[in-house]
Enzyme design. Structure first.
Site, mmCIF file in Angstrom:
data_model
loop_
_atom_site.group_PDB
_atom_site.id
_atom_site.type_symbol
_atom_site.label_atom_id
_atom_site.label_comp_id
_atom_site.label_asym_id
_atom_site.label_seq_id
_atom_site.Cartn_x
_atom_site.Cartn_y
_atom_site.Cartn_z
ATOM 1 N N GLY A 14 57.047 67.125 58.909
ATOM 2 C CA GLY A 14 58.489 66.971 58.707
ATOM 3 C C GLY A 14 59.363 67.787 59.632
ATOM 4 O O GLY A 14 60.544 67.950 59.351
ATOM 5 N N ASP A 65 53.028 58.741 60.759
ATOM 6 C CA ASP A 65 54.016 58.084 59.903
ATOM 7 C C ASP A 65 53.351 57.933 58.540
ATOM 8 O O ASP A 65 52.354 57.211 58.400
ATOM 9 C CB ASP A 65 54.376 56.714 60.503
ATOM 10 C CG ASP A 65 55.392 55.954 59.653
ATOM 11 O OD1 ASP A 65 55.496 56.234 58.446
ATOM 12 O OD2 ASP A 65 56.065 55.075 60.202
ATOM 13 N N VAL A 66 53.889 58.597 57.519
ATOM 14 C CA VAL A 66 53.195 58.648 56.221
ATOM 15 C C VAL A 66 53.166 57.306 55.496
ATOM 16 O O VAL A 66 52.464 57.170 54.497
ATOM 17 C CB VAL A 66 53.794 59.729 55.287
ATOM 18 C CG1 VAL A 66 53.553 61.117 55.848
ATOM 19 C CG2 VAL A 66 55.281 59.478 55.023
ATOM 20 N N ILE A 93 59.281 65.887 53.829
ATOM 21 C CA ILE A 93 59.593 64.528 54.281
ATOM 22 C C ILE A 93 60.379 63.783 53.209
ATOM 23 O O ILE A 93 60.033 63.870 52.021
ATOM 24 C CB ILE A 93 58.264 63.781 54.561
ATOM 25 C CG1 ILE A 93 57.661 64.272 55.873
ATOM 26 C CG2 ILE A 93 58.445 62.285 54.568
ATOM 27 C CD1 ILE A 93 56.304 63.707 56.148
ATOM 28 N N ALA A 96 65.707 57.635 52.609
ATOM 29 C CA ALA A 96 66.298 56.544 51.824
ATOM 30 C C ALA A 96 67.311 55.841 52.714
ATOM 31 O O ALA A 96 67.849 56.447 53.644
ATOM 32 C CB ALA A 96 66.987 57.078 50.575
ATOM 33 N N TYR A 156 73.637 61.365 45.546
ATOM 34 C CA TYR A 156 72.207 61.619 45.796
ATOM 35 C C TYR A 156 71.361 60.437 45.289
ATOM 36 O O TYR A 156 70.290 60.142 45.831
ATOM 37 C CB TYR A 156 71.773 62.943 45.169
ATOM 38 C CG TYR A 156 70.555 63.537 45.832
ATOM 39 C CD1 TYR A 156 70.568 63.877 47.178
ATOM 40 C CD2 TYR A 156 69.381 63.742 45.116
ATOM 41 C CE1 TYR A 156 69.449 64.406 47.797
ATOM 42 C CE2 TYR A 156 68.256 64.277 45.723
ATOM 43 C CZ TYR A 156 68.300 64.602 47.054
ATOM 44 O OH TYR A 156 67.177 65.117 47.662
ATOM 45 N N LYS A 163 62.959 62.229 44.000
ATOM 46 C CA LYS A 163 62.587 63.655 43.853
ATOM 47 C C LYS A 163 62.026 63.931 42.451
ATOM 48 O O LYS A 163 61.134 64.769 42.285
ATOM 49 C CB LYS A 163 63.797 64.557 44.140
ATOM 50 C CG LYS A 163 64.243 64.566 45.600
ATOM 51 C CD LYS A 163 63.153 65.033 46.551
ATOM 52 C CE LYS A 163 63.670 65.292 47.941
ATOM 53 N NZ LYS A 163 62.599 65.504 48.934
ATOM 54 N N ILE A 192 71.248 72.359 52.525
ATOM 55 C CA ILE A 192 71.155 72.974 53.861
ATOM 56 C C ILE A 192 71.534 71.898 54.877
ATOM 57 O O ILE A 192 71.054 70.759 54.771
ATOM 58 C CB ILE A 192 69.712 73.465 54.129
ATOM 59 C CG1 ILE A 192 69.356 74.613 53.172
ATOM 60 C CG2 ILE A 192 69.523 73.901 55.582
ATOM 61 C CD1 ILE A 192 67.886 75.026 53.212
ATOM 62 N N THR A 194 71.082 69.699 57.602
ATOM 63 C CA THR A 194 69.995 69.179 58.447
ATOM 64 C C THR A 194 70.321 67.721 58.770
ATOM 65 O O THR A 194 71.266 67.157 58.211
ATOM 66 C CB THR A 194 68.644 69.217 57.708
ATOM 67 O OG1 THR A 194 68.736 68.349 56.573
ATOM 68 C CG2 THR A 194 68.251 70.616 57.252
ATOM 69 N N SER A 196 68.713 65.060 57.791
ATOM 70 C CA SER A 196 68.619 64.262 56.560
ATOM 71 C C SER A 196 69.854 64.455 55.687
ATOM 72 O O SER A 196 70.379 63.498 55.120
ATOM 73 C CB SER A 196 67.395 64.663 55.747
ATOM 74 O OG SER A 196 66.242 64.231 56.370
HETATM 75 P P1 NAP Z 1 64.929 66.661 58.319
HETATM 76 O O1 NAP Z 1 64.913 67.721 59.341
HETATM 77 O O2 NAP Z 1 65.630 65.384 58.667
HETATM 78 O O3 NAP Z 1 63.437 66.385 57.842
HETATM 79 C C1 NAP Z 1 63.039 65.184 57.223
HETATM 80 C C2 NAP Z 1 61.771 64.761 57.886
HETATM 81 O O4 NAP Z 1 61.177 63.626 57.226
HETATM 82 C C3 NAP Z 1 62.000 64.344 59.344
HETATM 83 O O5 NAP Z 1 61.088 65.045 60.164
HETATM 84 C C4 NAP Z 1 61.686 62.851 59.314
HETATM 85 O O6 NAP Z 1 61.239 62.349 60.545
HETATM 86 C C5 NAP Z 1 60.587 62.859 58.268
HETATM 87 N N1 NAP Z 1 60.208 61.509 57.874
HETATM 88 C C6 NAP Z 1 60.995 60.525 57.357
HETATM 89 N N2 NAP Z 1 60.250 59.402 57.176
HETATM 90 C C7 NAP Z 1 58.970 59.703 57.580
HETATM 91 C C8 NAP Z 1 57.765 58.961 57.660
HETATM 92 N N3 NAP Z 1 57.682 57.668 57.273
HETATM 93 N N4 NAP Z 1 56.657 59.585 58.128
HETATM 94 C C9 NAP Z 1 56.693 60.864 58.538
HETATM 95 N N5 NAP Z 1 57.819 61.614 58.506
HETATM 96 C C10 NAP Z 1 58.946 61.032 58.029
HETATM 97 O O7 NAP Z 1 65.666 67.165 56.983
HETATM 98 P P2 NAP Z 1 65.325 68.354 55.958
HETATM 99 O O8 NAP Z 1 66.595 68.567 55.212
HETATM 100 O O9 NAP Z 1 64.647 69.472 56.648
HETATM 101 O O10 NAP Z 1 64.322 67.645 54.942
HETATM 102 C C11 NAP Z 1 63.017 68.127 54.651
HETATM 103 C C12 NAP Z 1 62.738 68.022 53.158
HETATM 104 O O11 NAP Z 1 63.584 68.943 52.465
HETATM 105 C C13 NAP Z 1 63.011 66.650 52.559
HETATM 106 O O12 NAP Z 1 62.037 66.361 51.583
HETATM 107 C C14 NAP Z 1 64.364 66.853 51.902
HETATM 108 O O13 NAP Z 1 64.612 65.934 50.844
HETATM 109 C C15 NAP Z 1 64.165 68.263 51.384
HETATM 110 N N6 NAP Z 1 65.387 68.975 50.973
HETATM 111 C C16 NAP Z 1 66.437 69.059 51.813
HETATM 112 C C17 NAP Z 1 67.575 69.741 51.410
HETATM 113 C C18 NAP Z 1 68.776 69.826 52.305
HETATM 114 O O14 NAP Z 1 69.869 70.080 51.803
HETATM 115 N N7 NAP Z 1 68.636 69.672 53.597
HETATM 116 C C19 NAP Z 1 67.636 70.319 50.125
HETATM 117 C C20 NAP Z 1 66.521 70.223 49.298
HETATM 118 C C21 NAP Z 1 65.393 69.542 49.723
HETATM 119 P P3 NAP Z 1 62.303 61.551 61.476
HETATM 120 O O15 NAP Z 1 63.406 62.493 61.779
HETATM 121 O O16 NAP Z 1 61.489 61.173 62.655
HETATM 122 O O17 NAP Z 1 62.766 60.382 60.667
#
Ligand code: NAP
Length: 256
Positions: A14, A65-66, A93, A96, A156, A163, A192, A194, A196
């Site tokens: 991720g 790719d998962v 990862i 949506a 969300y 989740k 945070i 990011t 996503s």
């Molecule tokens: P991020 O940097 O965009 O990370 C999300 C990752 O998921 C990206 O590397 C994305 O790859 C990957 N991904 C999506 N579809 C995939 C697939 N089919 N196969 C493999 N990888 C895939 O954003 P992040 O905020 O750090 O998110 C990481 C985790 O933290 C997620 O589970 C998110 O829900 C969770 N989270 C985030 C927050 C927040 O506020 N940011 C808060 C709580 C939890 P691509 O970029 O190539 O699509």
């Protein structure tokens, strides 16, 4: 203090860029002496992730790719070929459709619901199944979740339901894998900025609300999430499994 993860090998899924939570975790793991392996989703991210891997002293990185069973088989085979046991898996990862994060939850399509579940929740099960046989010395599996699984957070929507599924999967996997001394936990991070998070409509409003209402009167930092990941990956977390640990400046305790 001695390196908490010396001698351990950690697979981190991720990392998309240097704002990814997974990148903060990979850096913290390296700081604590772990050998880190990174995966990225496809060619689009390859150059960026290879550059980041170089910053970790040339960490191994490859595509996965998962949603693709063939990629999970390759993942297993590549890790097995190294001959070394795997100690840690970080699943960071989620995905949506953007429109499902903007319209009323009631309007979620069947396909959009299934996609969010597949990428964001089922993949924890499928990746764990692929790598658990390599955790021959026991191990620690963790994923990243968010409060929207437990409470209604505006916009969300379908991701909150995914989740909730991820957190339930964490408990069932912990029960299945505990006899092999493999622990499975989730870290519930506060919001945070990011890539996503940018997909969530009005995300800056969420950041402002948390900063004003959380007990610590601020948002959490990626490095704080990463240090909790170090705890779970290390021997310090050896008694913890099946849990969701909140790293959110305390926001989840707040009512009125
Ligand atoms: P991020 O940097 O965009 O990370 C999300 C990752 O998921 C990206 O590397 C994305 O790859 C990957 N991904 C999506 N579809 C995939 C697939 N089919 N196969 C493999 N990888 C895939 O954003 P992040 O905020 O750090 O998110 C990481 C985790 O933290 C997620 O589970 C998110 O829900 C969770 N989270 C985030 C927050 C927040 O506020 N940011 C808060 C709580 C939890 P691509 O970029 O190539 O699509």
């Amino acid at each position: 203090m001695s390196a908490l993860l010396a001698g351990k090998t950690a697979l981190v899924l991720g990392v998309a860029n240097r704002w990814s939570i997974a990148w903060a975790i990979a850096q913290a793991f390296q700081r604590e002496g772990a050998k880190v392996i990174l995966t990225y989703q496809g060619e689009r991210q390859q150059k960026t992730v290879e550059e980041l891997a170089a910053e970790l002293g040339g960490a191994v990185c490859f595509s996965c790719d998962v949603t693709q069973e063939a990629d999970l088989t390759t993942l297993h085979d590549r890790l097995a070929a190294s001959g070394a046991p795997l100690d840690v898996l970080v699943h960071s990862i989620a995905f949506a459709n953007r429109e499902d994060l903007a319209r009323p939850f009631l309007e979620t399509s069947r396909d959009g619901f299934a996609l969010a579940q597949d990428v964001s929740a089922y993949s924890l099960v499928s990746v764990s199944r692929a790598v658990a046989p390599l955790m021959t010395n026991g191990g620690s599996i963790m994923s990243l979740t968010y409060l929207g699984s437990q409470r209604v957070v505006t916009n969300y929507n379908v991701m909150g339901v995914a989740k909730a599924s991820l957190e339930a999967a964490t408990r069932y996997l912990a029960a299945d894998l505990g006899a092999k001394n493999i622990r499975v936990n989730a870290i519930s991070a506060g919001p945070i900025k990011t890539a996503s998070a940018r997909g969530i409509k009005d995300f800056s409003t969420v950041l402002d609300a948390v900063a004003s209402r959380a007990p610590l009167k601020r948002n959490c930092e990626p490095a704080e999430v990463a240090d909790t990941a170090v705890f779970l990956a290390s021997n310090l977390g050896r008694g913890v499994t099946g849990n969701t640990i909140y790293v959110d400046a305390g926001f989840q305790i707040v009512g009125l």
